[in-house]
Design a protein around this motif. Structure first.
Motif, PDB file in Angstrom:
ATOM      1  N   PHE A   1       0.847  -1.194   0.000  1.00 46.67           N
ATOM      2  CA  PHE A   1       0.000   0.000   0.000  1.00 46.67           C
ATOM      3  C   PHE A   1       0.878   1.238   0.000  1.00 46.67           C
ATOM      4  O   PHE A   1       2.005   1.205   0.493  1.00 46.67           O
ATOM      5  CB  PHE A   1      -0.887   0.034   1.240  1.00 46.67           C
ATOM      6  CG  PHE A   1      -1.933  -1.028   1.261  1.00 46.67           C
ATOM      7  CD1 PHE A   1      -3.089  -0.903   0.516  1.00 46.67           C
ATOM      8  CD2 PHE A   1      -1.744  -2.170   2.004  1.00 46.67           C
ATOM      9  CE1 PHE A   1      -4.049  -1.895   0.525  1.00 46.67           C
ATOM     10  CE2 PHE A   1      -2.703  -3.174   2.021  1.00 46.67           C
ATOM     11  CZ  PHE A   1      -3.854  -3.028   1.284  1.00 46.67           C
TER      12      PHE A   1
ATOM     13  N   ILE B   1      -4.006  -1.237  10.813  1.00 44.38           N
ATOM     14  CA  ILE B   1      -4.725  -1.127  12.085  1.00 44.38           C
ATOM     15  C   ILE B   1      -6.169  -1.607  11.932  1.00 44.38           C
ATOM     16  O   ILE B   1      -6.695  -2.282  12.808  1.00 44.38           O
ATOM     17  CB  ILE B   1      -4.645   0.310  12.654  1.00 44.38           C
ATOM     18  CG1 ILE B   1      -5.138   0.340  14.105  1.00 44.38           C
ATOM     19  CG2 ILE B   1      -5.422   1.316  11.854  1.00 44.38           C
ATOM     20  CD1 ILE B   1      -4.104  -0.036  15.113  1.00 44.38           C
ATOM     21  N   THR B   2      -6.802  -1.297  10.796  1.00 46.96           N
ATOM     22  CA  THR B   2      -8.190  -1.764  10.666  1.00 46.96           C
ATOM     23  C   THR B   2      -8.233  -3.274  10.498  1.00 46.96           C
ATOM     24  O   THR B   2      -9.167  -3.910  10.968  1.00 46.96           O
ATOM     25  CB  THR B   2      -8.935  -1.103   9.486  1.00 46.96           C
ATOM     26  OG1 THR B   2      -8.121  -1.156   8.337  1.00 46.96           O
ATOM     27  CG2 THR B   2      -9.302   0.316   9.792  1.00 46.96           C
ATOM     28  N   SER B   3      -7.237  -3.828   9.851  1.00 48.13           N
ATOM     29  CA  SER B   3      -7.243  -5.277   9.708  1.00 48.13           C
ATOM     30  C   SER B   3      -7.127  -5.937  11.087  1.00 48.13           C
ATOM     31  O   SER B   3      -7.773  -6.937  11.376  1.00 48.13           O
ATOM     32  CB  SER B   3      -6.126  -5.722   8.755  1.00 48.13           C
ATOM     33  OG  SER B   3      -5.353  -6.739   9.303  1.00 48.13           O
TER      34      SER B   3
ATOM     35  N   GLU C   1      -1.584   5.120   3.225  1.00 48.15           N
ATOM     36  CA  GLU C   1      -2.694   4.224   3.518  1.00 48.15           C
ATOM     37  C   GLU C   1      -2.298   3.032   4.371  1.00 48.15           C
ATOM     38  O   GLU C   1      -3.136   2.309   4.882  1.00 48.15           O
ATOM     39  CB  GLU C   1      -3.288   3.698   2.201  1.00 48.15           C
ATOM     40  CG  GLU C   1      -4.180   4.690   1.517  1.00 48.15           C
ATOM     41  CD  GLU C   1      -3.676   5.052   0.126  1.00 48.15           C
ATOM     42  OE1 GLU C   1      -3.126   4.184  -0.560  1.00 48.15           O
ATOM     43  OE2 GLU C   1      -3.811   6.227  -0.258  1.00 48.15           O
TER      44      GLU C   1
ATOM     45  N   TYR D   1      -0.842   2.539   7.352  1.00 52.42           N
ATOM     46  CA  TYR D   1      -1.210   2.460   8.766  1.00 52.42           C
ATOM     47  C   TYR D   1      -2.691   2.100   8.919  1.00 52.42           C
ATOM     48  O   TYR D   1      -3.057   1.218   9.682  1.00 52.42           O
ATOM     49  CB  TYR D   1      -0.904   3.795   9.451  1.00 52.42           C
ATOM     50  CG  TYR D   1      -1.416   3.878  10.862  1.00 52.42           C
ATOM     51  CD1 TYR D   1      -0.736   3.246  11.890  1.00 52.42           C
ATOM     52  CD2 TYR D   1      -2.587   4.571  11.163  1.00 52.42           C
ATOM     53  CE1 TYR D   1      -1.209   3.311  13.189  1.00 52.42           C
ATOM     54  CE2 TYR D   1      -3.067   4.636  12.460  1.00 52.42           C
ATOM     55  CZ  TYR D   1      -2.374   4.006  13.465  1.00 52.42           C
ATOM     56  OH  TYR D   1      -2.852   4.056  14.749  1.00 52.42           O
ATOM     57  N   GLU D   2      -3.541   2.794   8.152  1.00 49.67           N
ATOM     58  CA  GLU D   2      -4.977   2.545   8.240  1.00 49.67           C
ATOM     59  C   GLU D   2      -5.299   1.100   7.880  1.00 49.67           C
ATOM     60  O   GLU D   2      -6.119   0.462   8.521  1.00 49.67           O
ATOM     61  CB  GLU D   2      -5.748   3.485   7.307  1.00 49.67           C
ATOM     62  CG  GLU D   2      -5.874   4.905   7.802  1.00 49.67           C
ATOM     63  CD  GLU D   2      -4.629   5.732   7.543  1.00 49.67           C
ATOM     64  OE1 GLU D   2      -3.637   5.175   7.020  1.00 49.67           O
ATOM     65  OE2 GLU D   2      -4.641   6.935   7.866  1.00 49.67           O
ATOM     66  N   LYS D   3      -4.630   0.607   6.848  1.00 47.74           N
ATOM     67  CA  LYS D   3      -4.914  -0.769   6.431  1.00 47.74           C
ATOM     68  C   LYS D   3      -4.518  -1.751   7.527  1.00 47.74           C
ATOM     69  O   LYS D   3      -5.249  -2.670   7.850  1.00 47.74           O
ATOM     70  CB  LYS D   3      -4.150  -1.120   5.145  1.00 47.74           C
ATOM     71  CG  LYS D   3      -4.662  -0.501   3.882  1.00 47.74           C
ATOM     72  CD  LYS D   3      -6.146  -0.582   3.716  1.00 47.74           C
ATOM     73  CE  LYS D   3      -6.679  -1.991   3.553  1.00 47.74           C
ATOM     74  NZ  LYS D   3      -8.141  -2.006   3.391  1.00 47.74           N
TER      75      LYS D   3
END
Lengths: 335, 286, 490
Positions: C68, C78-80, C72, C74-76
């Motif tokens: 990524f 942490i949300t995973s 993007e 970090y968001e990917k």
């Protein structure tokens, strides 16, 4: 303007089959929207009045320090408290206010630019000339590009050093024998950057305006123009008295659609300026995504989304009221 | 031809050529950039391959030979998501539009009739997507739809449906009812009349719904980013990802953008003559 | 708790036996798919692409790489984790996200055996004991070492051509800048001057510093702030360790921000929109005299495809200041102060605790982090892997073989070693919510640089926002974490 023959004129069909079938036809749409739009919306409203966040709600984290565990496990396995802090934060958050202002700028300027150029191109494309269908197809190209890519392309075009535009400006200033090279700070000056983003968005979406306005123009019957021409009206009068009023409903529709779409602007900004320079280009949607996904402040993100929703509704209502006003005043002047 | 006419023609062509240049030049620039060595990008604009710089195909080779698995995975996923959502949107949209056009609905609690329902449906298209971020993620996790093709297809269909219903409703409103009525009299079922008579007559409407559903789903970035991790990840994410610690990889972005735009253009060219009529049916309704 | 420990031990044993049995049993991970996630591009993911086939061949496992964009990533990740949809088995990520990943237990702790397998004693203690650990538990393998350093054109600065003119103008000899003031003078002196670069004469800019918002530029600002506001002997730099009072708006920080705003006039106009990723393309292309960046620029500068200044680059520890702010005393202290900033802390490799192919994942992580491999990677201009091991830093021949001349190699390695071994070095902010704290800083710094508000206003805003974040996350909880993170012993 509206033809609604079938639904208004058709009597209610009473057969049992139809009573069942009418539900069958509409239910997939309604079910999908209820499940994926209305339900998340309500959920969001719930989240917006809690102190939930990534890494444990405030309630939970305070409890952990004091060595006890907070009661219950709600959303995300977090226990939480009901709070109004997210909504009171709305009034204090300067960054949010700037983002809201930027978003309104994009909507208003963007729609204006796209509508004016789009309309002009539609009028040109509505003329008789050789290669008309070729140009009509060609002009649709920008719409085909994914917005992320359009934004990168924009960055290539508007770079102040290695882009062809900068090169042309350099040549112009050499030709003018200016001491200082003309440099257009496309993406590096706070005021320019907002405009540049509008330009990139416009490049991509003017075709949409043109497409629909052109179809609207084509739907105006020629004999109306003929009659007016017989009365000795010139081109400008034709436009003012016939084209523009008749195009008002279509215009209102495209403006509304584009306006509401621009409220969602994010991809272009992320790619071109990342919200900068300073705070000049961050949009509301972009801010909400950072608050939700980067900061993990779910409650606040939900609260801002509701504020955005209110803005969108205000925009649509005011705009539709204006259109109605324009229409009635047209009717009045005509009679 | 009078002088005035000639001038008018000249002005028209001048505008057309100017705008054509604005439209085409970025595409040309993408193409030439995809053939440039990094230094040819960072050291000032170079315009024509072989004339002011030495073109190279190595970036294309990298993407379509060395990296072909990755490129193909993204491309294929985009294709699946866009096509799947296109078919679903067309079908569900046609059903919804047909229902709203041919039957009278009345929902007591809010005193909603057809027009209110139609307005409610279209209004869903304009809700800020930010409203859904967190619940959507959680819902998808609970349903195990994260990173699946079907998950992406459903999400995109949700976004496409409002327009689809709206356009199809207007289309059916303008479609004469005689043929289906006589079929019904002859003993056809409602469903039979819908699938065998109404649908074939509605090609322009269906095609325009198909095109915009496809294009929207093909180009969508935000939800693809949010809802997919690996197996279902799409092209726009791959393009956005070419900005890395070594600077923006302009040459890869250019090549990938051109690749991504080809299916849409092909589809647009192929079906273009239908698109205008269908879309306008929706727009004119206001 | 006991059960967890036993489980961990068991898994560790399994993992070790996994690596051991590689020879005995032919393909231990036949049919297992390991998904690796990291940032796009050759810098970090490239080596995975290149070496995965070898591992696949060895173990029968299969590696898939998902990349990524940095914005993007970090968001990917942490949300995973957060949504529990663990799609990634091996994560290669920046060390300063440790607070959000390690603290909630999303990552698999590394056993002593696993660490020995990658020869942890060879790793510089800063990385092996601080950066890859949360508290006392190690959760990651070091992969890449990262700290900010200064680059300058030594053919211009160290060469004699401009020395006389410079000394006349500024009253001291032209040399590698030791303070930010000297750094500024050199930038001013060279900015827009026609100089010879790679045989061509063209105007050059004074500096290249990343200033783009929403990117990695706030680290460049922090690199400046460190020497102005870090008190020698006091590890608490971002907050005071007494009560979590933000120090970000104290006079030291403000002066640093004023310097960062001021330096923009000696760079290209586009600089406000440049990320580090851009400056490290332009500096090797001969655009400026000075540059602040991670170690990456070293190997890039010797890559003929990207650089025209091979051999002309001088390497240095970040400049210091002649006077620093001591917030405990509340006054300026007129002493030379240098505080290199271990920005970012490097990319590290972890295994997701929820992975269902943990054993294979751990094995692959070890494979990527083993000394023989990272040694090769660190000298390759194609990757962004920088040295984090003694074996990399002490072996000059390695760098000379890669294309450095001997003098440059020594200079480069010296600069890195002096940075990471510096007693006054500052570690990045690694506590829960660090992404949000730093984003607030990023936005306000960017506003100041764009001229919207003054340096003082900007940093006052940051302090107010930091306080709000701290309160929201629980002041006590945050204070506890911050003390632990900087190793405060009050």
């Amino acid at each position: 303007m509206l033809r609604r023959q079938s639904q208004a004129e058709q009597p209610e069909r009473g057969t049992r089959e139809d009573r069942i079938m009418k539900r069958v036809f509409l239910s997939p749409t309604v079910a999908l929207l209820l499940a994926l739009s209305i339900f998340p919306m309500i959920w969001s409203l719930g989240i917006s009045i809690t102190d939930m966040q990534r890494g444990g709600s405030t309630t939970q984290r305070e409890a952990a320090v004091e060595g006890r565990t907070a009661e219950g496990a709600g959303f995300l396995g977090q226990s939480y408290s009901i709070t109004t802090r997210n909504y009171s934060q709305l009034f204090k958050d300067e960054r949010l206010h700037i983002a809201a202002r930027n978003t309104l700028f994009y909507v208003i300027v963007g729609v204006a630019v796209q509508y004016l150029i789009g309309f002009a191109l539609a009028i040109v494309l509505n003329q008789e000339f050789f290669g008309r269908s070729f140009f009509r197809t060609l002009f649709l190209l920008p719409m085909m590009m994914t917005p992320v890519a359009a934004a990168y392309t924009g960055r290539m075009m508007f770079d102040s050093r290695v882009s062809p535009i900068a090169h042309v400006l350099r040549m112009v200033s050499r030709w003018l024998e200016r001491d200082k090279t003309i440099v257009a700070p496309w993406l590096t000056d706070t005021d320019w950057a907002r405009v540049t983003i509008v330009l990139i968005d416009s490049w991509q979406w003017i075709p949409f305006m043109t497409l629909i306005l052109l179809a609207g123009l084509q739907a105006i019957p020629d004999d109306i123009y003929e009659a007016a021409r017989v009365d000795g009206a010139n081109a400008l009068q034709l436009f003012r008295r016939i084209t523009f009023p008749l195009m008002l409903p279509v215009s209102a529709t495209v403006i509304l659609i584009r306006g509401l779409e621009i409220f969602k602007i994010i991809d272009i900004i992320v790619v071109t300026t990342g919200g900068g320079p300073g705070s000049s280009t961050e949009s509301l949607t972009m801010y909400i995504f950072s608050v939700a996904l980067t900061f993990g402040n779910y409650g606040y993100a939900a609260a801002i989304s509701y504020m955005l929703l209110v803005l969108v509704i205000i925009f649509a209502t005011v705009f539709l009221a204006l259109v109605r006003l324009a229409q009635t005043s047209r009717v009045r002047t005509a009679t | 031809m009078t002088l005035k006419k000639v001038i008018q023609k000249l002005v028209i062509y001048l505008i057309l050529l100017t705008w054509s240049f604005i439209v085409i030049f970025p595409f040309y620039w993408l193409f030439t950039t995809s053939l440039k060595q990094p230094l040819n990008v960072s050291r000032g604009p170079k315009y024509v391959p072989t004339w002011d710089y030495e073109p190279t195909w190595e970036h294309w080779e990298y993407l379509f030979d060395e990296q072909k698995d990755t490129t193909w995975r993204h491309f294929r996923n985009s294709l699946i998501a866009a096509t799947g959502s296109m078919f679903l949107s067309v079908f569900i949209g046609a059903m919804g539009g047909y229902g709203l056009s041919r039957f009278q609905y009345y929902w007591k609690p809010l005193k909603w009739r057809n027009d209110n329902i139609a307005f409610w449906i279209i209004s869903q298209r304009f809700l800020p997507p930010a409203l859904f971020v967190v619940p959507f993620l959680l819902l998808y996790t609970k349903l195990d739809l994260i990173d699946t093709h079907i998950g992406l297809i459903i999400a995109y269909t949700m976004f496409n449906i409002p327009f689809a219903v709206w356009i199809m409703r207007d289309f059916f409103n303008q479609l004469p009812t005689e043929m289906e009525d006589s079929a019904l009299v002859d003993g056809a079922t409602r469903w039979g009349a819908f699938t065998r008579i109404v649908m074939p007559l509605s090609t322009p409407g269906l095609v325009s719904v198909a095109i915009f559903s496809f294009v929207f789903s093909w180009n969508e970035f935000l939800y693809a980013l949010m809802l997919t991790n690996f197996d279902a990840i799409t092209m726009p994410i791959l393009i956005a990802g070419q900005n890395n610690t070594r600077g923006v990889q302009w040459w890869f972005i250019s090549a990938l953008t051109l690749t991504a735009v080809v299916p849409v253009i092909l589809m647009g060219l192929f079906l273009q003559r239908f698109i205008t009529r269908g879309l306008v049916a929706g727009a004119l309704k206001g | 708790m006991r059960r967890v420990v036993i489980l961990v031990l068991l898994l560790a044993m399994l993992a070790v036996s996994g690596t051991v049995t590689t020879t005995a049993q032919d393909k231990p991970f036949e049919g297992q798919k390991v998904v690796v996630v990291t940032q796009t591009g050759r810098s970090i993911g490239g080596p995975v692409e290149d070496y995965a086939p070898e591992w696949e061949e060895m173990t029968g496992g299969e590696v898939e790489l998902q990349q990524f964009a940095f914005g993007e990533l970090y968001e990917k990740m942490i949300t995973s984790f957060e949504t529990g949809s663990i799609d990634y088995d091996v994560l290669i990520y920046p060390a300063d996200w440790a607070g959000d990943f390690m603290a909630p237990g999303y990552l698999e702790p590394m056993s002593q055996e696993a660490l020995e397998a990658i020869d942890v004693d060879d790793v510089i203690p800063l990385y092996s004991q601080r950066i890859t650990a949360w508290g006392d538990t190690v959760y990651a393998f070091p992969y890449d070492g990262d700290s900010h350093m200064m680059y300058y054109r030594k053919d211009l600065v160290d060469g004699g051509e401009y020395a006389a003119e410079f000394e006349e103008k500024y009253g001291y000899p032209l040399a590698e800048p030791k303070t930010w003031q000297q750094y500024r003078d050199i930038a001013e002196f060279f900015n827009n001057r026609e100089v010879e670069t790679a045989g061509e004469t063209f105007p050059i800019y004074g500096v290249l510093e990343a200033q783009r918002r929403g990117a990695q530029s706030y680290w460049v600002f922090l690199s400046r702030a460190a020497s102005y506001a870090k008190i020698p002997g006091n590890p608490c730099f971002f907050f005071s360790c007494d009560d979590m009072t933000p120090q970000v708006n104290n006079p030291g920080w403000v002066r640093a921000l004023e310097g960062y705003m001021d330096i923009a006039q000696f760079g290209p106009p586009e600089m406000i929109n440049y990320d580090v990723a851009d400056t490290r393309v332009h500096f090797p292309a001969g655009t400026s005299v000075l540059n602040i960046d991670w170690g990456d620029v070293g190997p890039i500068s010797i890559n003929p495809d990207a650089s025209i200044i091979k051999g002309d680059v001088g390497f240095g520890v970040l400049p210091g200041v002649d006077e620093y702010w001591d917030y405990e005393k509340g006054e300026w202290v007129a002493e030379y102060n240098q505080a290199p900033f271990i920005a970012f802390g490097g990319w590290i490799i972890s295994v997701a605790a929820g992975s269902d192919v943990k054993e294979a994942a751990l094995d692959f992580a070890q494979f990527m982090a083993r000394p023989e491999l990272v040694k090769v990677l660190a000298v390759s201009p194609d990757t962004g892997i920088n040295p984090a091991r003694y074996s990399q830093l002490e072996d000059i021949s390695l760098w000379v073989e890669a294309g450095f001349d001997e003098e440059s190699a020594a200079d480069y390695l010296d600069a890195i070693l002096n940075t990471i071994n510096h007693p006054n070095a500052v570690l990045d902010l690694r506590i829960t919510g660090s992404a949000e704290y730093l984003d607030a800083l990023d936005v306000e710094v960017s506003r100041a640089v764009a001229g919207e508000i003054s340096a003082q206003e900007a940093l006052d805003n940051v302090a107010a926002q930091w306080d709000a974040i701290t309160d929201r996350l629980g002041r006590e909880a945050q204070l506890e974490q911050y003390r632990a993170a900087v190793g405060w012993e009050g």
